[in-house]
Design a protein around this motif. Structure first.
Motif, short mmCIF file in Angstrom:
data_model
loop_
_atom_site.label_atom_id
_atom_site.label_comp_id
_atom_site.label_asym_id
_atom_site.label_seq_id
_atom_site.Cartn_x
_atom_site.Cartn_y
_atom_site.Cartn_z
N ILE A 44 15.18 22.69 42.39
CA ILE A 44 14.48 23.92 42.73
C ILE A 44 15.01 25.03 41.84
O ILE A 44 16.23 25.23 41.74
CB ILE A 44 14.71 24.31 44.21
N GLU A 45 14.11 25.73 41.18
CA GLU A 45 14.51 26.88 40.36
C GLU A 45 13.76 28.11 40.86
O GLU A 45 12.54 28.12 40.92
CB GLU A 45 14.18 26.64 38.90
N LEU A 46 14.52 29.13 41.23
CA LEU A 46 13.96 30.41 41.67
C LEU A 46 14.31 31.45 40.62
O LEU A 46 15.46 31.52 40.17
CB LEU A 46 14.55 30.83 43.02
N SER A 47 13.36 32.29 40.27
CA SER A 47 13.65 33.30 39.25
C SER A 47 12.77 34.53 39.44
O SER A 47 11.65 34.45 39.95
CB SER A 47 13.44 32.74 37.84
N ARG A 48 13.34 35.65 39.05
CA ARG A 48 12.59 36.92 38.95
C ARG A 48 13.21 37.69 37.80
O ARG A 48 14.35 38.12 37.88
CB ARG A 48 12.66 37.74 40.23
N GLY A 49 12.47 37.83 36.71
CA GLY A 49 13.03 38.48 35.53
C GLY A 49 14.24 37.71 35.02
O GLY A 49 14.17 36.52 34.77
N ASP A 50 15.37 38.41 34.90
CA ASP A 50 16.60 37.78 34.40
C ASP A 50 17.40 37.08 35.50
O ASP A 50 18.39 36.41 35.21
CB ASP A 50 17.49 38.83 33.72
N ARG A 100 5.74 45.12 41.21
CA ARG A 100 6.97 44.34 41.16
C ARG A 100 6.73 43.00 40.47
O ARG A 100 5.67 42.39 40.62
CB ARG A 100 7.48 44.08 42.58
N MET A 101 7.75 42.55 39.72
CA MET A 101 7.66 41.24 39.09
C MET A 101 7.59 40.16 40.17
O MET A 101 8.22 40.28 41.23
CB MET A 101 8.88 40.98 38.20
N PRO A 102 6.85 39.09 39.92
CA PRO A 102 6.75 38.04 40.93
C PRO A 102 8.03 37.21 41.02
O PRO A 102 8.80 37.12 40.06
CB PRO A 102 5.59 37.18 40.41
N LEU A 103 8.22 36.62 42.16
CA LEU A 103 9.26 35.61 42.32
C LEU A 103 8.62 34.28 41.97
O LEU A 103 7.59 33.91 42.55
CB LEU A 103 9.77 35.59 43.76
N GLU A 104 9.18 33.56 41.03
CA GLU A 104 8.64 32.27 40.62
C GLU A 104 9.51 31.15 41.15
O GLU A 104 10.73 31.27 41.20
CB GLU A 104 8.54 32.18 39.10
N ILE A 105 8.85 30.07 41.55
CA ILE A 105 9.57 28.90 42.02
C ILE A 105 9.03 27.68 41.27
O ILE A 105 7.82 27.53 41.11
CB ILE A 105 9.45 28.72 43.54
N ARG A 106 9.96 26.85 40.79
CA ARG A 106 9.60 25.61 40.11
C ARG A 106 10.28 24.46 40.83
O ARG A 106 11.50 24.48 41.04
CB ARG A 106 10.00 25.66 38.64
N LEU A 107 9.48 23.47 41.19
CA LEU A 107 9.97 22.34 41.97
C LEU A 107 9.77 21.06 41.16
O LEU A 107 8.64 20.76 40.76
CB LEU A 107 9.21 22.24 43.29
#
Length: 257
Positions: A44-50, A100-107
Motif C-alpha cells: 500500500i502506498e499513500l501519498s500527497r505531494g511530497d 487541495r492536492m488529492p490523497l493518492e493510494i496505490r494497491l
C-alpha cells in the motif's frame, strides 16, 4: 380487504419502498476500486505531494516500510482495505473544484496495481476513472503511528538514579531536578507521531546519559521537530526493550534539561 390485511399492507409498504430505493441506489452507484481483492493486497502506498507512506506485507505480517519497518497494525490495515473494497459513490459531472492536492493510494497485488485519488467527499479511479461523490471520504492518514502497533519501552521513573550531560569535554553530572524531569519524559513516552530515526537530522542534538538504580544505562538524543515539540531517540547496551526501538524517534513535548 379486512382490517388485518390493511394493517399488514400499511406496514409492508414502507419496507418494500425502501427495498426498491436501495436497489435503484445500488445500480446508480459505482465501486471506486472495482475488482479489488482486499485480502490479496501486498503493498500500500499513500501519498500527497511530497508526503508518502508505504506499507508492505511480509508473510503474514505488515510493516511500515517507510518508517524503518515498524510493525504494522494488521487489524487496522485489513479494516481499511475492506472499506476500500466496498467503497462506492455516485457519478458526478463537471470539472473538479478542489484547492487541495488529492490523497493518492496505490494497491499492489499479485495481479497488478489499482490506484485511486481522493478529495473531501469525492474519489476516482486512476488514471482516468469517472468522478464519484462519496458519502464519507475514507480515513487514510499519512503518519506512521496510525498504521503501526509499535510501542515505546516502559521505563519506571522511580528507577532513574542520575542523569549526566554528554559533551565534547566529557560527562557532566546534572542534579536531582534534572533526573526528575528526565524520569517524567521517559514515563510519558508514546508512539504517537514516531518517525524513522534515520530521517531526522541529529546535528547539534542534546545528549544525556541516564543511569538506573540497577546499574543499567540509557543514552538519549534530542532535537527540535520543527513544530514546537522534540524528537527523542533512545540507545542502550543494557536494555533489550530499548534496543528494539533504536531505529525510531519518538515525539515528546518537553526538552531535556
Amino acid at each position: 380487504m379486512n382490517s388485518r390485511h390493511l394493517v399488514l399492507a400499511l406496514l409492508l409498504a414502507p419496507m418494500l419502498a425502501f427495498g426498491v430505493w436501495l436497489g435503484v441506489d445500488r445500480l446508480q452507484s459505482r465501486a471506486v476500486l472495482p475488482g479489488l481483492d482486499a485480502d490479496a493486497v501486498r503493498r500500500i502506498e499513500l501519498s500527497r505531494g511530497d508526503e508518502k507512506l508505504v506499507l508492505v506485507r511480509r508473510g503474514d505480517a505488515w510493516v511500515v516500510a517507510s518508517a524503518a519497518d515498524a510493525p504494522g497494525d494488521a487489524r487496522k490495515i485489513a479494516a481499511a482495505l475492506h472499506r476500500l473494497q466496498s467503497l462506492r459513490g455516485k457519478p458526478i459531472g463537471g470539472t473538479p473544484v478542489q484547492a487541495r492536492m488529492p490523497l493518492e493510494i496505490r494497491l499492489q497485488t499479485g495481479d497488478g496495481e489499482k490506484a485511486a485519488a481522493f478529495w473531501p467527499g469525492e474519489g476516482r479511479l486512476l488514471p482516468d476513472g469517472e468522478r464519484l461523490a462519496l458519502a464519507q471520504t475514507p480515513a487514510l492518514p499519512l503518519w506512521p503511528s496510525a498504521w503501526s502497533d509499535l510501542a515505546p519501552p516502559r521505563i519506571d521513573p522511580a528507577g532513574v538514579a542520575s542523569v549526566a550531560r554528554l559533551t565534547a569535554e566529557g560527562v557532566q553530572p546534572l542534579g536531582a531536578d534534572a533526573a526528575v524531569v528526565v524520569a517524567k519524559i521517559l514515563n510519558d513516552l508514546s508512539a504517537t507521531g514516531f518517525v524513522a530515526g534515520s530521517g531526522v537530522d541529529w546535528g547539534g542534538a542534546k545528549l544525556l546519559r541516564v543511569t538506573f538504580v540497577d546499574g543499567s544505562a540509557l543514552d538519549l538524543q534530542q532535537v527540535p521537530d520543527g513544530d514546537g515539540r522534540y524528537y527523542l531517540r533512545l540507545a542502550s547496551e543494557d536494555r533489550a526493550d530499548v534496543r528494539a526501538v533504536r531505529r525510531f524517534a519518538f515525539r515528546v513535548v518537553e526538552p531535556l534539561p
